[in-house]
Design a protein around this motif. Structure first.
Motif, PDB file in Angstrom:
ATOM      1  N   SER A 230       1.177   1.431  10.889  1.00 57.44           N
ATOM      2  CA  SER A 230       2.264   1.028  10.266  1.00 57.44           C
ATOM      3  C   SER A 230       3.278  -0.026  10.716  1.00 57.44           C
ATOM      4  N   ALA A 231       2.737  -0.951  11.428  1.00 58.06           N
ATOM      5  CA  ALA A 231       3.461  -1.924  12.161  1.00 58.06           C
ATOM      6  C   ALA A 231       3.824  -3.081  11.280  1.00 58.06           C
ATOM      7  N   THR A 232       2.957  -3.338  10.357  1.00 61.08           N
ATOM      8  CA  THR A 232       3.040  -4.501   9.334  1.00 61.08           C
ATOM      9  C   THR A 232       3.005  -3.905   7.917  1.00 61.08           C
ATOM     10  N   THR A 233       3.418  -4.905   7.243  1.00 65.72           N
ATOM     11  CA  THR A 233       3.201  -4.749   5.802  1.00 65.72           C
ATOM     12  C   THR A 233       2.004  -4.538   5.219  1.00 65.72           C
TER      13      THR A 233
ATOM     14  N   GLU B 137      -0.539  -3.257   6.908  1.00 63.17           N
ATOM     15  CA  GLU B 137      -0.939  -1.898   7.420  1.00 63.17           C
ATOM     16  C   GLU B 137      -0.371  -0.868   6.684  1.00 63.17           C
ATOM     17  N   ARG B 138       0.717  -0.930   6.364  1.00 62.96           N
ATOM     18  CA  ARG B 138       1.453   0.164   5.455  1.00 62.96           C
ATOM     19  C   ARG B 138       0.865   0.335   4.424  1.00 62.96           C
TER      20      ARG B 138
ATOM     21  N   ASP C 144       7.469  -0.653   0.258  1.00 68.11           N
ATOM     22  CA  ASP C 144       7.098  -1.020   1.354  1.00 68.11           C
ATOM     23  C   ASP C 144       7.495   0.111   2.578  1.00 68.11           C
TER      24      ASP C 144
END
Length: 312
Positions: free
Chosen positions: A42-45, A47-48, A90
Motif C-alpha cells: 500500500s506504499a503507492t496509489t 498499489e492501493r 485512495d
C-alpha cells in the motif's frame, strides 16, 4: 534500594535473563516480518488501487455464489460499497495491516511472553538461592530477612516491566520502519452511505490492565518459589498452575463460588476487546478479590521465609 540494586545486578549476571530477552526480540522480529511479508502492498496509489480492485473482484464473485440469505446479501453489498469508497478516496485495502494493528498484535504476543518469562524469574529467584546454597551467605548478613525477600520480589517485578517496555519499544520501531501507513479509521454503512470513523487507540489501556495481571502472576510465582528449594520444581509448578488454573476455572464457572477464584478475576479480562470469564463480574469486585489474594500470597511468602530453617 541497595538490596534491589544488588538483586538486579545479580539477575542480569545470569544468562537466563538475557536468553529470555533475546527470545522475546527474536519472536517479535519474526512475527512482524511475517505480517509484513503477507501484507497487501500500500506504499503507492497504484498499489492501493490494485489491492482494492482485487478485493472488490473477490467480493463480487463471492456474492454471486449459490443462494444468498438476506443477511448475506446485505453483508456483501456493504463490503462492496466500502471497498468502492476506498478506491474513490485512495485508502488502503481492508486487508492492509497498519502500524496500529501490528502494534496491537505484537502487544498481545509481548504480554504473553513477558508473563511467562517473569513467572520463570519470580519462581526461581528464591528457590535457586536455596538450591545452590547461596541463601546461607545472604541470611548471615545483619539484615532483616524480610528486606532480602522484598528486594527479590521488587527485582522480579522490575524485570517484567523492563522486558515489556523493551518489547513494546522494539515492536513500535519495527512497525514504524516496515509499515508505511497508519490507517486508523474504520468504515461503516449507514442508510446506504459509507461513513468514516476514527479508531480509538486502546494500546496503553491494554498495557495498564495487563500490568496489573502480570504483577499478580509474579506475586503468585514468587510465593511458589519461596516455598520450594528446587528452582526446577518451583518454575514448573508455577507455570502448570497458571496455565491450567484458567481452564479449571472455566469448568467451575457454573458454580456460585467460582466468582471468588483468583483466575476468574484476572484484571486483563477487562481490557478492551475482552470480557470477564464469569458473567456479572465487575472491575471493582475483581480488584478487591485480587488485593485479597495478593495479601494472602504475600503473607504466606513472608511468613514462611521468616521462619524457614537454613540447614548448614
Amino acid at each position: 534500594m541497595q538490596f534491589v540494586k544488588n538483586e538486579w545486578i545479580k539477575m542480569w549476571s545470569q544468562k537466563n535473563a538475557w536468553i529470555m530477552l533475546i527470545i522475546t526480540i527474536a519472536l517479535l522480529s519474526l512475527v512482524t516480518g511475517l505480517n509484513k511479508y503477507f501484507d497487501d502492498p500500500s506504499a503507492t496509489t497504484g498499489e492501493r488501487l490494485e489491492s482494492n480492485e482485487e478485493h472488490l473482484k473477490n467480493l463480487k464473485e463471492w456474492s454471486s455464489y449459490g443462494e444468498q440469505t438476506p443477511d448475506d446479501t446485505a453483508y456483501y453489498n456493504d463490503e462492496i460499497a466500502k471497498t468502492e469508497y476506498r478506491i474513490a478516496n485512495d485508502l488502503p485495502s481492508e486487508q492492509t495491516m497498519s502500524r496500529s494493528e501490528n502494534n496491537n498484535f505484537t502487544l498481545t504476543m509481548s504480554i504473553m511472553m513477558v508473563s511467562i518469562f517473569t513467572t520463570v524469574i519470580a519462581a526461581g529467584i528464591v528457590s535457586n538461592e536455596f538450591g545452590t546454597g547461596t541463601i546461607k551467605m545472604l541470611l548471615t548478613r545483619p539484615v532483616a530477612r524480610w528486606k532480602i525477600l522484598l528486594s527479590k520480589l521488587v527485582a522480579s517485578i522490575l524485570y517484567g516491566l523492563v522486558l515489556l517496555v523493551i518489547a513494546c519499544a522494539f515492536s513500535a520501531l519495527l512497525s514504524f520502519i516496515l509499515f508505511n501507513n497508519d490507517n486508523a479509521i474504520t468504515l461503516s454503512v449507514v442508510n446506504g452511505q459509507v461513513i468514516e470513523q476514527a479508531l480509538e487507540s486502546t494500546y496503553f489501556e491494554m498495557i495498564g490492565y495487563s500490568l496489573a495481571s502480570m504483577v499478580m502472576t509474579t506475586i503468585f510465582a514468587f510465593m511458589i518459589g519461596s516455598l520450594f528449594g528446587s528452582s526446577t520444581l518451583a518454575v514448573s509448578l508455577s507455570l502448570f498452575i497458571l496455565l491450567m488454573g484458567q481452564t479449571a476455572t472455566m469448568f467451575l464457572s457454573q458454580y456460585e463460588f467460582a466468582k471468588y477464584i483468583w483466575f476468574a478475576n484476572d484484571i486483563s479480562y477487562y481490557a478492551p476487546g475482552s470480557s470477564p470469564m464469569i458473567e456479572g463480574l465487575t472491575i471493582g469486585f475483581s480488584v478487591v478479590v485480587n488485593i485479597v489474594y495478593a495479601v494472602i500470597f504475600l503473607a504466606i511468602t513472608f511468613g514462611y521465609f521468616m521462619k524457614r530453617d537454613v540447614t548448614a
